[in-house]
Design an enzyme around this catalytic site. Structure first.
Site, PDB file in Angstrom:
ATOM      1  N   SER A   1       0.866  -1.088   0.126  1.00 35.88           N
ATOM      2  CA  SER A   1       0.089  -0.056   0.000  1.00 35.88           C
ATOM      3  C   SER A   1       0.813   1.351  -0.143  1.00 35.88           C
ATOM      4  O   SER A   1       1.469   1.685   0.961  1.00 35.88           O
ATOM      5  CB  SER A   1      -1.164  -0.100   1.098  1.00 35.88           C
ATOM      6  OG  SER A   1      -1.070   1.138   1.678  1.00 35.88           O
TER       7      SER A   1
HETATM    8  N1  LIG Z   1      -7.658   8.614   1.518  1.00 33.29           N
HETATM    9  C1  LIG Z   1      -6.495   7.497   2.022  1.00 33.29           C
HETATM   10  C2  LIG Z   1      -6.628   6.416   0.948  1.00 33.29           C
HETATM   11  C3  LIG Z   1      -5.946   5.209   1.353  1.00 33.29           C
HETATM   12  C4  LIG Z   1      -6.032   3.944   0.611  1.00 33.29           C
HETATM   13  O1  LIG Z   1      -6.814   4.111  -0.376  1.00 33.29           O
HETATM   14  N2  LIG Z   1      -5.630   2.937   0.997  1.00 33.29           N
HETATM   15  C5  LIG Z   1      -5.881   1.451   0.026  1.00 33.29           C
HETATM   16  C6  LIG Z   1      -4.872   0.729   0.308  1.00 33.29           C
HETATM   17  S1  LIG Z   1      -3.471   1.594  -0.684  1.00 33.29           S
HETATM   18  C7  LIG Z   1      -7.109   1.178   0.872  1.00 33.29           C
HETATM   19  O2  LIG Z   1      -6.895   0.005   1.864  1.00 33.29           O
HETATM   20  N3  LIG Z   1      -8.232   1.295   0.383  1.00 33.29           N
HETATM   21  C8  LIG Z   1      -9.504   0.791   1.053  1.00 33.29           C
HETATM   22  C9  LIG Z   1     -10.699   1.667   0.843  1.00 33.29           C
HETATM   23  O3  LIG Z   1     -10.397   2.818   0.229  1.00 33.29           O
HETATM   24  O4  LIG Z   1     -11.808   1.322   1.227  1.00 33.29           O
HETATM   25  C10 LIG Z   1      -5.118   8.071   2.222  1.00 33.29           C
HETATM   26  O5  LIG Z   1      -4.714   9.031   1.517  1.00 33.29           O
HETATM   27  O6  LIG Z   1      -4.281   7.439   2.997  1.00 33.29           O
END
Ligand SMILES: N[C@@H](CCC(=O)N[C@@H](CS)C(=O)NCC(=O)O)C(=O)O
Length: 226
Positions: free
Chosen positions: A14
């Site tokens: 991630s």
């Molecule tokens: N807005 C969050 C997004 C994080 C994200 O999209 N993480 C992914 C893995 S790289 C995830 O687990 N997404 C699950 C989801 O969006 O429901 C950030 O900037 O950290």
């Protein structure tokens, strides 16, 4: 003041976990506060997705395109050099990160002082160099770049197959699920006498700081994430 613990659940598959990790570690150094403890929790995002019934952003075409743009914007905002993967479907969904995360878990169990450096080098392999982190030679490169000897790096790769290590990664993943996590990075704040509080995303560190009445120093400091 009573101890505040922040469990940082992350997976090197991630890219947002990488950013969250760097920002949180910088904040921890800047706070320099003995009442705040960051607990690094190598976690298996595939297990989080499955256990929470969520789906990775990459399986929705629009989200994958958005993620590419978002990473570019994050590069522009910081000194990071994140690259979109050449074959995201294979890298993220077919190959995954379980071996890497098990090896990092083995380090956490026996040599926790190397976990921060090694995790960063694994992120670099995948998210800067677009290399295959299921390949042991690539993991060896990451581990030795973090300062481990070849023998020690090999030892951790072997330990990744041990039952206790597999169970520990499962335990970290279940702990995250129990706290309501559905993605990464996730931060679980624990304080005596209070309910656990989960924050999802590197972009929620500001809210976490507000919750703990700790100063927020920005997602990047003078353009630098580190
Ligand atoms: N807005 C969050 C997004 C994080 C994200 O999209 N993480 C992914 C893995 S790289 C995830 O687990 N997404 C699950 C989801 O969006 O429901 C950030 O900037 O950290």
């Amino acid at each position: 003041m009573a101890l505040r613990r922040i469990a940082l659940h992350y997976d090197c598959i991630s890219p947002y976990s990488w950013i969250g990790f760097e920002v949180m570690m910088r904040h921890s150094r800047m706070w320099n506060d003995p009442t705040v403890r960051i607990e690094l929790k190598p976690t298996f995002l595939g297990g989080i997705m499955k256990g929470s019934g969520n789906k990775p952003p990459g399986v929705v075409a629009g989200k994958m395109v958005y993620m590419g743009r978002d990473l570019q914007r994050l590069n522009d905002f910081t000194d990071m050099e994140l690259n979109m993967l050449s074959d995201p479907f294979t890298t993220l969904f077919k190959k995954g990160s379980i071996k890497a995360m098990r090896a990092i878990t083995a380090m956490d169990m026996t040599n926790p002082e190397v976990v921060e450096r090694v995790s960063i080098e694994v992120w670099k392999q995948i998210w800067i160099h677009d290399r295959d982190i299921t390949d042991e030679a690539i993991l060896m490169d990451a581990f030795t770049s973090a300062g481990l000897t070849k023998n020690k790096a090999k030892e951790f790769l072997e330990m990744a197959g041990a039952k206790e290590v597999k169970n520990k990664l499962k335990e970290n993943t279940e702990e995250a699920l129990d706290a309501g996590c559905f993605g990464a990075p996730s931060f679980i704040v624990r304080q005596d006498g209070e309910d656990d509080k989960m924050f999802f995303g590197q972009d929620r560190i500001e809210l976490l700081c507000h919750q703990l009445e700790l100063p927020y120093h920005g997602a990047a400091k003078e353009g630098k994430i580190f």
